[in-house]
Design a protein around this motif. Structure first.
Motif, PDB file in Angstrom:
ATOM      1  N   GLY A 216      36.463  10.344  50.244  1.00  0.00           N
ATOM      2  CA  GLY A 216      37.921  10.401  50.222  1.00  0.00           C
ATOM      3  C   GLY A 216      38.483  10.781  48.866  1.00  0.00           C
TER       4      GLY A 216
ATOM      5  N   LEU B 207      42.319   6.467  56.012  1.00  0.00           N
ATOM      6  CA  LEU B 207      41.060   5.847  55.596  1.00  0.00           C
ATOM      7  C   LEU B 207      41.070   4.358  55.931  1.00  0.00           C
ATOM      8  CD1 LEU B 207      40.415   7.456  52.075  1.00  0.00           C
ATOM      9  CD2 LEU B 207      39.297   8.019  54.238  1.00  0.00           C
TER      10      LEU B 207
ATOM     11  N   ALA C 141      38.915   5.362  47.242  1.00  0.00           N
ATOM     12  CA  ALA C 141      39.385   6.751  47.186  1.00  0.00           C
ATOM     13  C   ALA C 141      40.511   6.915  46.167  1.00  0.00           C
ATOM     14  CB  ALA C 141      39.851   7.204  48.570  1.00  0.00           C
TER      15      ALA C 141
END
Length: 226
Positions: free
Chosen positions: A85, A189, A202
């Motif tokens: 990510g 996510l 991320a």
């Protein structure tokens, strides 16, 4: 704090805590710039630490709909999606900046990022606030708390739009859609794994990469578009 706090109570406390940290630099205004930066860094790290503590202490009772319904809940997916990510978020940022440039004809430049880099150059300690404290707090507030408060009434997608819009507005950068789509991606996510750590990895990783890149460009004397 008791262990039976609901997600609503924890979310409201988290948002209030974020507000206090966000405006904390005003407390240090009477002092020197060095003290302002050090004080702000301390409050960012303290705020992030308190949010993590609240989450861990109440994770048995304060559970969001996202966390209940997630499918990819294993640690493996958290790490894989969190790490990948980082780079996907950077690609999203580059694509949206490119679209903005194509439409407006103005070269991509983030005043928010430039201001942060200027502060880091003045006091490297501030890098802890931008790469650790800030991203952790933003994920607990804009992903877990705001979505946790609103998803029951609006569903995930509307909640993600609301939280991503507020995430963009709070950065006060003039690039609404850049921050909006990054925030929306972080929300995805979180939804996929049901773990706030995924979006935290991320977000922290992306901020770290951006800061490193900007510092390298600075010290290499490479001039960026204004």
């Amino acid at each position: 704090m008791p262990n039976n706090f609901s997600i609503k109570k924890i979310s409201l406390v988290t948002i209030l805590l974020y507000g206090l940290v966000f405006f904390s630099p005003f407390l240090f205004k009477p002092f020197s710039p060095a003290i302002i930066i050090a004080g702000t860094t301390f409050t960012y790290i303290l705020g992030a630490g308190l949010m993590i503590w609240l989450y861990i202490k109440n994770r048995g009772s304060a559970i969001t709909v996202v966390e209940k319904e997630a499918k990819l809940t294993s640690l493996v997916f958290t790490l894989l999606l969190g790490i990948s990510g980082i780079f996907i978020a950077m690609i999203i940022q580059a694509i949206v900046f490119s679209i903005e440039t194509a439409i407006t004809g103005v070269e991509p430049s983030s005043q928010n990022t430039q201001n942060i880099i200027a502060v880091i150059l003045a006091n490297p300690l501030f890098i802890l606030a931008t790469t650790i404290g800030g991203p952790i707090m933003e994920e607990f507030v804009f992903r877990r708390s705001l979505i946790g408060l609103t998803e029951t009434y609006t569903g995930f997608w509307i909640s993600a739009i609301i939280s991503s819009s507020l995430f963009s507005v709070i950065h006060q950068d003039g690039h609404f859609f850049v921050y909006f789509f990054m925030g929306f991606f972080f929300a995805l996510l979180y939804k996929m794994t049901g773990r706030i750590w995924t979006s935290i990895i991320a977000h922290c990783g992306m901020n770290t990469m951006v800061v490193i890149a900007q510092l390298v460009l600075h010290y290499a004397n490479i001039e960026l578009p204004k």
